[in-house]
Design an enzyme around this catalytic site. Structure first.
Site, mmCIF file in Angstrom:
data_model
loop_
_atom_site.group_PDB
_atom_site.id
_atom_site.type_symbol
_atom_site.label_atom_id
_atom_site.label_comp_id
_atom_site.label_asym_id
_atom_site.label_seq_id
_atom_site.Cartn_x
_atom_site.Cartn_y
_atom_site.Cartn_z
ATOM 1 N N SER A 133 0.847 -1.194 0.000
ATOM 2 C CA SER A 133 0.000 0.000 0.000
ATOM 3 C C SER A 133 0.880 1.240 0.000
ATOM 4 C CB SER A 133 -0.861 -0.010 1.270
ATOM 5 O OG SER A 133 -1.473 1.235 1.483
ATOM 6 N N TYR A 146 -3.247 -0.746 10.268
ATOM 7 C CA TYR A 146 -3.182 -1.166 8.860
ATOM 8 C C TYR A 146 -1.799 -0.854 8.287
ATOM 9 C CZ TYR A 146 -4.018 -1.165 3.821
ATOM 10 O OH TYR A 146 -3.926 -1.399 2.465
HETATM 11 P P1 NAP Z 1 -11.570 -5.483 -1.421
HETATM 12 O O1 NAP Z 1 -12.378 -5.212 -2.632
HETATM 13 O O2 NAP Z 1 -12.188 -5.312 -0.095
HETATM 14 O O3 NAP Z 1 -10.965 -6.955 -1.548
HETATM 15 C C1 NAP Z 1 -10.333 -7.592 -0.477
HETATM 16 C C2 NAP Z 1 -10.263 -9.081 -0.772
HETATM 17 O O4 NAP Z 1 -9.600 -9.728 0.313
HETATM 18 C C3 NAP Z 1 -11.638 -9.709 -0.918
HETATM 19 O O5 NAP Z 1 -11.615 -10.605 -2.002
HETATM 20 C C4 NAP Z 1 -11.815 -10.472 0.384
HETATM 21 O O6 NAP Z 1 -12.591 -11.631 0.132
HETATM 22 C C5 NAP Z 1 -10.375 -10.873 0.684
HETATM 23 N N1 NAP Z 1 -10.171 -11.190 2.091
HETATM 24 C C6 NAP Z 1 -10.253 -10.349 3.158
HETATM 25 N N2 NAP Z 1 -10.048 -11.031 4.288
HETATM 26 C C7 NAP Z 1 -9.822 -12.330 3.943
HETATM 27 C C8 NAP Z 1 -9.545 -13.514 4.659
HETATM 28 N N3 NAP Z 1 -9.474 -13.531 6.000
HETATM 29 N N4 NAP Z 1 -9.375 -14.678 3.971
HETATM 30 C C9 NAP Z 1 -9.460 -14.686 2.628
HETATM 31 N N5 NAP Z 1 -9.704 -13.599 1.885
HETATM 32 C C10 NAP Z 1 -9.894 -12.432 2.543
HETATM 33 O O7 NAP Z 1 -10.267 -4.558 -1.380
HETATM 34 P P2 NAP Z 1 -9.084 -4.303 -2.430
HETATM 35 O O8 NAP Z 1 -8.943 -2.852 -2.535
HETATM 36 O O9 NAP Z 1 -9.270 -5.103 -3.645
HETATM 37 O O10 NAP Z 1 -7.858 -4.835 -1.555
HETATM 38 C C11 NAP Z 1 -6.918 -5.756 -2.045
HETATM 39 C C12 NAP Z 1 -5.549 -5.440 -1.474
HETATM 40 O O11 NAP Z 1 -5.135 -4.142 -1.918
HETATM 41 C C13 NAP Z 1 -5.457 -5.420 0.047
HETATM 42 O O12 NAP Z 1 -4.289 -6.081 0.465
HETATM 43 C C14 NAP Z 1 -5.374 -3.934 0.378
HETATM 44 O O13 NAP Z 1 -4.660 -3.693 1.572
HETATM 45 C C15 NAP Z 1 -4.628 -3.418 -0.832
HETATM 46 N N6 NAP Z 1 -4.807 -1.964 -1.062
HETATM 47 C C16 NAP Z 1 -6.023 -1.455 -1.427
HETATM 48 C C17 NAP Z 1 -6.152 -0.080 -1.634
HETATM 49 C C18 NAP Z 1 -7.454 0.558 -2.051
HETATM 50 O O14 NAP Z 1 -7.548 1.795 -1.996
HETATM 51 N N7 NAP Z 1 -8.444 -0.188 -2.485
HETATM 52 C C19 NAP Z 1 -5.045 0.755 -1.453
HETATM 53 C C20 NAP Z 1 -3.833 0.215 -1.068
HETATM 54 C C21 NAP Z 1 -3.726 -1.169 -0.888
HETATM 55 P P3 NAP Z 1 -13.667 -12.302 1.118
HETATM 56 O O15 NAP Z 1 -14.246 -11.224 1.970
HETATM 57 O O16 NAP Z 1 -14.641 -12.931 0.154
HETATM 58 O O17 NAP Z 1 -12.885 -13.320 1.863
#
Ligand code: NAP
Length: 271
Positions: A133, A146
């Protein structure tokens, strides 16, 4: 040519889902993992096989890796992406919630790394992409637990890269800034579960304001493209921060120094 095989965690939404779909369109066979099976089923195809698991479950992870190896004979790419953001002042987030943040965001990644590296080492090739991130290198009020988990992912990845490079395994960090996914809404929902004393009122109003820019943020496809580019490059970047503000925030912190950066952040957040 043998079809390349990828494991993608957090594939039921956002970055993971876009990545699984893009890899599948580019001749990878993808094992797409998350907890919500109904969401994974929406992307099932000839090249995408859903596996329902929780990244805190070491046995389920080992079973998934064994299954991938038994059915495809190889694993070329691991995209560690499953995660969430535990918002709240450091003082107020319970130790249970803080532990859970690390269980998913750090140990979830580590469990997959430990499960796939022996096979990549034997195969003398492989690529591990850890999604970190903008907060993997800096932090701001309200995002402490986080950011700590993402800083840990950065350190693990740096170390791992030096350890496995000689086995033909590449390790890449991809550091997104704000991306339009389900992430921000889940963060704000979790924030509501944390009890804060009135002294934190300004912070509590600043956090939703900060995340309100999410609808205008780029979609997860730009991160999926960065993952595909890194996975297929002979010399992938060590750390790719995108979009631009993810890079400039780190550079600003370095140029301004800690004190001025802190002041600028508090000014912007109005806290
Ligand atoms: P998202 O749409 O909320 O997706 C998160 C994914 O993680 C979902 O598929 C969720 O699936 C899965 N997940 C969460 N807890 C889990 C667990 N205990 N076991 C298995 N799967 C789990 O968010 P995203 O933005 O795509 O995030 C993906 C990554 O990008 C994360 O690591 C986040 O820190 C990083 N990131 C995001 C942003 C942003 O602004 N969106 C910015 C910087 C970094 P289920 O709930 O179905 O299990």
């Amino acid at each position: 040519m043998t079809q390349r095989v990828a494991l993608v965690t957090g594939a039921s939404s956002g970055i993971g889902r876009a990545t699984a779909e893009l890899l599948a369109k580019n001749d990878y066979y993808v094992f797409a993992m998350a907890r919500r099976s109904y969401r994974l089923e929406q992307i099932r195809s000839d090249n995408i096989e859903p596996i329902c698991l929780d990244v805190t479950d070491a046995e389920a992870i080992q079973e998934a890796v064994n299954h991938a190896l038994a059915s495809k004979g190889r694993i070329d790419l691991l995209v560690n992406n499953a995660g969430y953001g535990q918002l709240g002042a450091i003082e107020c987030v319970s130790m249970e919630a803080a532990h859970q943040q690390f269980e998913v965001n750090v140990f979830g990644y580590a469990r997959f790394i430990q499960a796939v590296v022996p096979h990549m080492r034997a195969q003398k090739s492989g690529c591990i992409i850890n999604i970190t991130s903008i907060l993997g290198k800096i932090s701001i009020p309200g995002f402490g637990w986080y950011a700590a988990s993402k800083h840990a992912v950065e350190a693990l990845s740096e170390t791992l890269r030096g350890e496995v490079m000689k086995f033909g395994i590449k390790v890449v960090l991809i550091a997104p800034g704000l991306i339009k996914t389900e992430f921000a809404a889940k963060e704000l929902k979790l924030l509501k579960t944390v009890a804060h004393p009135p002294a934190y009122l300004k912070l509590l109003t600043a956090l939703p304001r900060l995340l309100a820019g999410e609808p205008q943020a780029p979609g997860p496809e730009i991160i999926a493209k960065a993952v595909l580019d890194a996975a297929t490059a002979s010399f992938p970047p060590i750390r790719h921060a995108l979009p631009a503000e993810s890079k400039t925030a780190v550079v600003s912190r370095w140029l301004l120094g800690g004190r001025i950066f802190d002041w600028a952040v508090r000014l912007k957040m109005r806290i």
